[in-house]
Design an enzyme around this catalytic site. Structure first.
Site, mmCIF file in Angstrom:
data_model
loop_
_atom_site.group_PDB
_atom_site.id
_atom_site.type_symbol
_atom_site.label_atom_id
_atom_site.label_comp_id
_atom_site.label_asym_id
_atom_site.label_seq_id
_atom_site.Cartn_x
_atom_site.Cartn_y
_atom_site.Cartn_z
ATOM 1 N N ARG A 162 -6.605 10.393 -0.159
ATOM 2 C CA ARG A 162 -6.385 10.718 -1.474
ATOM 3 C C ARG A 162 -8.125 11.000 -2.366
ATOM 4 N NH1 ARG A 162 -3.104 6.575 -3.647
ATOM 5 N NH2 ARG A 162 -3.437 5.622 -1.531
ATOM 6 N N HIS B 67 0.792 -1.173 -0.045
ATOM 7 C CA HIS B 67 0.027 0.117 0.168
ATOM 8 C C HIS B 67 0.848 1.253 -0.049
ATOM 9 C CE1 HIS B 67 -3.063 2.762 1.110
ATOM 10 N NE2 HIS B 67 -3.992 1.948 1.164
#
Lengths: 651, 264
Positions: A280, A260
């Site tokens: 994000r 990740h």
């Protein structure tokens, strides 16, 4: 308290034994119980604590609530793109088709997702998803899912209490119980025997248990604890992967490990803890030490047409997605993780060896606290960082394994009769890289299918096999094996061996891989495998974590061998497998999945299996230019090939 | 890096005591990191329950210098430089070993609460709920089931005999959550009082104070539930209705759920 020397074994009989009580395990158990099967759920932790609670962002399902243009075909296409065309197409199709139903079912069982203005389930943007698609609850979606499934199990137990007088008549949770061996019967040379039971121990008192059962569903999650920097909890020791190998099943795609892009990097004790992609999705941007939004420099050719080239265009996308391309921060995870890795390596990292993830300059403080409450809490409590006022420091962390048990898409059956697998422990669905949000929906879709697959398998057996003697013999062997570590007084400390394994995998088979390093890793793993037989766990059998770790280590070593062997064999880079010495993506390799099997001494062998073709009508979802970047010439659909020939002829 | 004195309770249900360790502590660490270092370097069989080490699963509840806390969210920097850190198991639940308790009481209480009951005429996908309406319950569903609220609640902390008749803040909050759900059709007000012991709660707010999720258990769940119970018991319209034969539809207790067994 059972003594160290006397292996008394408690015996249970069930129709279906589900190993794992996360999202996939609980959904499988609910499905098996609803088919009328007596079902046991085995959980290494307390009921409701599974790793699924750590999932933050949401569950991807093309409900079309946020953008009416969304539908399952678009979700399918995004999933295949994210997996770089290595996905099992049937799994990707079933997943995209059924995810909306599974989400609405959760809501019907009491889950409280965030809402749209018209009262439906709200959906958020995430990396690689064309439309806002993730049903979510703030940034704690996994917890909501586990709690809902847990409460659904309780509701079924209440129904059984009313009808049969016993809440545990048809579904029972064995909390803090770990399975160390699957028991099979028959089989010869090439064909594995069929499942007749499973053996394990209770963490709380160290007592042994054996389950006589013709069907077992593996739902044990992943393997992240083989790596040093990981977002995974202690449970992720690859138990299911190892149990499947030893029972004779094959694992595919084990070389694909997802790092990740955003884990915490500071302070050291929290390094690796996940920072949700929702940061994000909700507008957060990545910057390097020079303040540059560097992701614009890392959009790969295959995604060029879908991602913005300027900050202005990217920022316009949040409010007007129809007329702007997506911000590059929302590329699939493998791309973002590699980009961060490169920035840090080239000297543009943050003070503690990550990059900056900033949402403070992008949303009002109040909005950040509302949308990202867990992240706000986590950084404030653990790092003294107020994410509404300053950027976070983040870097890649081992998060998910795309590889797992090779299963039939429709029934989740492995090639060991009676053995099923769903969720992270199953392979194929996500190809070489999983999109964020596709895990929670995967658990629901294939958890249910595994439970139903196991029930159908039982119906087909037409009667319970009498395997009592086989089960008892295997159980007493397994008990003696488990007790060994308590008696090897002068053996090695399991914590030390674990740290060495994590170092080996992190440093030699990590986010960027090289042939010679992986060869060295294989040698080290051979040595660790031998040493893992000589571990010593002082103390008795009651809640003895040193003993529990000693029992899990051989699983981690075996799974690490599978990852490393497959990673060394695949001489290309794709998704969660990046070779410094083979940086290109090869259309020939795209057609191949590597299947790992193991022998009696935990040595692994590899075979090459063809990846199933995407059906023509679904292949039509992709433009010819895009397909040409992935597929070999002879694989391109005829019309496309004809177009290409025509184009070539014109030029 | 510095060295610290840790006192950790070692023992079983039959008894035990504090054992003292000198142990290394590094910048940014939490109490659970130090317990793990003790396991790795000094006492491999130290029993500690934990999972995520990120404050999300609620497994590592203990009492630290007398305060009920998650050991993964208690930073070493909160202690004075030379302060001794004492770690003991939760007091309200029976000890299994060292810092691990038998928390099955909680699972028993969860099983006694009548489950979410939507209108049978509705199907999955039919619900329409506003954000403002679900937010009330979403606060309660942040609960990670660490059981620190039940551990600190004086109704059962010092009174074993109350356990049978009192579900504790965690599960009274669950009742409140279900009662507030816009799509739920059951009415648990009467059994909240008669079966789950709502009346024992005298709103001292100890539960809210120890909640690692910052849920305002007393203000937002227990007091509103008390008000609803009062409405059910003393509302003159309900009383009048019962006199003319319109009886309230109280949801009955779940039958046969009995005592939760950690049976083997």
């Amino acid at each position: 308290m059972p003594p160290t020397t006397q292996p008394e074994i408690t015996r249970h009989e069930y129709d279906v034994v589900v190993i794992g009580a996360g999202g996939a395990g609980l959904r499988a158990a609910i499905a098996a119980r609803e088919q009328g099967k007596r079902t046991a759920v085995i959980s290494k932790s307390l009921f409701g604590k599974a790793h699924t609670v750590m999932a933050e962002g949401g569950a991807a399902a093309a409900l079309g609530n946020a953008n009416a243009d969304d539908e399952w075909r678009v979700h399918f296409r995004d999933t295949i793109r994210g997996g770089k065309f290595l996905n099992d197409p049937r799994m990707a199709e079933l997943h995209a088709r059924e995810a909306p139903e599974r989400i609405l079912e959760l809501e019907y069982w009491g889950a409280l997702f965030d809402r749209t203005a018209d009262g439906r389930i709200s959906q958020r943007n995430f990396g690689g998803h064309e439309y806002p698609r993730l049903a979510h609850v703030g940034d704690r979606t996994g917890l909501e899912m586990i709690r809902t499934l847990q409460q659904r199990v309780v509701a079924l137990q209440q129904a059984d209490a009313a009808e049969l007088g016993d809440p545990e008549a048809r579904i029972r949770v064995f909390a803090e119980t770990a399975i160390t061996r699957l028991i099979t019967e028959g089989g010869d040379g090439d064909a594995p025997g069929r499942i007749v039971g499973a053996f394990g121990y209770r963490r709380v008192d160290g007592g042994f248990v054996v389950f006589e059962a013709p069907a077992v569903v593996l739902a044990t999650g992943g393997i992240g604890k083989a790596f040093r920097t990981t977002s995974n909890s202690w449970e992720y020791t690859g138990d299911g992967h190892a149990l499947a190998l030893r029972a004779g099943a094959g694992l595919i795609n084990m070389e694909f490990v997802q790092f990740h892009p955003t884990g915490m990097v500071w302070p050291p004790s929290v390094k690796g803890i996940l920072v949700t992609e929702s940061v994000r999705g909700d507008g957060g941007v990545l910057r390097n030490a020079d303040g540059e939004r560097f992701m614009f420099n890392y959009v790969p050719d295959v995604f060029r047409s879908q991602y913005a080239e300027t900050e202005e265009e990217a920022d316009g996308w949040y409010d007007d997605p129809a007329n702007h391309r997506r911000p590059p921060e929302l590329l699939p995870r493998d791309e973002v993780a590699r980009a961060i890795n490169t920035e840090v390596k080239e000297g543009r990292g943050s003070p503690h060896g990550g990059v900056f993830l900033d949402v403070s300059s992008r949303l009002p403080a109040e909005e950040i606290r509302r949308r990202l409450p867990s992240m706000h809490h986590q950084f404030k409590e653990l790092a003294d960082v107020d994410i509404t006022a300053e950027p976070m420091e983040v870097g890649p962390t081992c998060h998910y394994v795309m590889g797992g048990v090779r299963v039939d898409a429709d029934t989740a059956a492995s090639d060991v009769p009676g053995l099923f697998a769903a969720g992270e422990v199953a392979g194929g669905m996500h190809g070489s890289n999983r999109l964020g949000g596709n895990s929670l929906s995967d658990l629901l879709v294939f958890g249910r299918r595994a439970g139903m697959g196991a029930a159908a398998y039982l119906d087909g057996l037409g009667g319970r096999p009498d395997a009592g003697a086989v089960v008892d013999r295997a159980a007493s062997e397994a008990a003696a094996e488990a007790l060994r570590f308590l008696k090897q007084g002068d053996g090695e400390n399991p914590y030390t061996l674990h740290a060495e394994l994590q170092e080996t995998m992190n440093d030699l088979v990590g986010i960027i891989r090289r042939g010679p390093e992986m060869e060295r890793a294989l040698e080290r793993l051979d040595e660790l495998a031998e040493r893992s037989l000589m571990l010593s766990a002082p103390g008795d059998r009651v809640y003895n974590p040193g003993w529990h770790l000693a029992l899990a280590l051989p699983n981690m070593v075996l799974v690490s061998r599978a990852v490393t062997a497959a990673a060394l064999e695949r001489t290309e880079s794709r998704g969660g497998h990046t070779r410094d010495d083979h940086p290109g993506m090869s259309p020939e390799w795209r057609r191949v999945s590597l299947e790992v099997r193991s022998d009696a001494s935990d040595r692994v062998t590899l075979t090459r299996r063809p990846v199933a073709d995407i059906p023509a009508e679904l292949l039509g979802l992709f433009e010819h230019d895009e397909l040409a970047k992935y597929l070999t010439k002879e694989e391109l659909p005829e019309t496309v090939a004809a177009d290409e020939a025509a184009e070539e002829g014109q030029s | 890096m510095s060295e610290r004195v840790f006192r950790v309770w070692r023992g079983s249900g039959d008894g035990g005591g504090l054992a003292e360790y000198r142990v290394e502590v590094n910048e940014g660490e939490v109490v659970l990191d130090v317990l793990h270092r003790l396991q790795a370097t000094q006492t491999p069989d130290l029993a500690v329950r934990w999972n995520c080490k990120a404050g999300k699963c609620g497994s590592c509840s203990v009492e630290i210098n007398g305060h009920p806390r998650l050991s993964c969210m208690t930073r070493m920097s909160v202690f004075e430089p030379d302060e001794v850190v004492t770690v003991t198991p939760m007091r309200t639940f029976p000890v299994v070993r060292d810092l691990v308790c038998d928390v099955s009481y909680n699972y028993q209480k969860a099983r006694e609460i009548p489950s979410f009951a939507p209108d049978p005429a509705k199907k999955p996908g039919d619900f329409r709920m506003q954000q403002v309406d679900v937010e009330r319950m979403q606060e309660f569903r942040k609960c990670i089931e660490c059981f620190l609220c039940n551990n600190v609640c004086h109704v059962i902390r010092d009174h074993e005999e109350n356990k049978e008749h009192f579900s504790g803040p965690r599960y009274l909050m669950r009742v409140a959550e279900l009662e507030m759900h816009p799509e739920d059709t059951a009415d648990r007000r009467l059994i909240a009082q008669d079966e789950f012991g709502m009346g024992y709660c005298n709103i001292t707010k100890c539960c809210s104070e120890v909640c690692p999720e910052g849920i305002r258990i007393t203000d937002n769940a227990l007091i509103p539930l008390k008000e609803r119970v009062a409405d059910r018991k003393y509302d003159p319209l309900v009383w009048l209705g019962s006199k003319i034969g319109r009886r309230p539809k109280d949801t009955p207790p779940v039958p046969n759920v009995g005592r939760y067994s950690n049976r083997t």
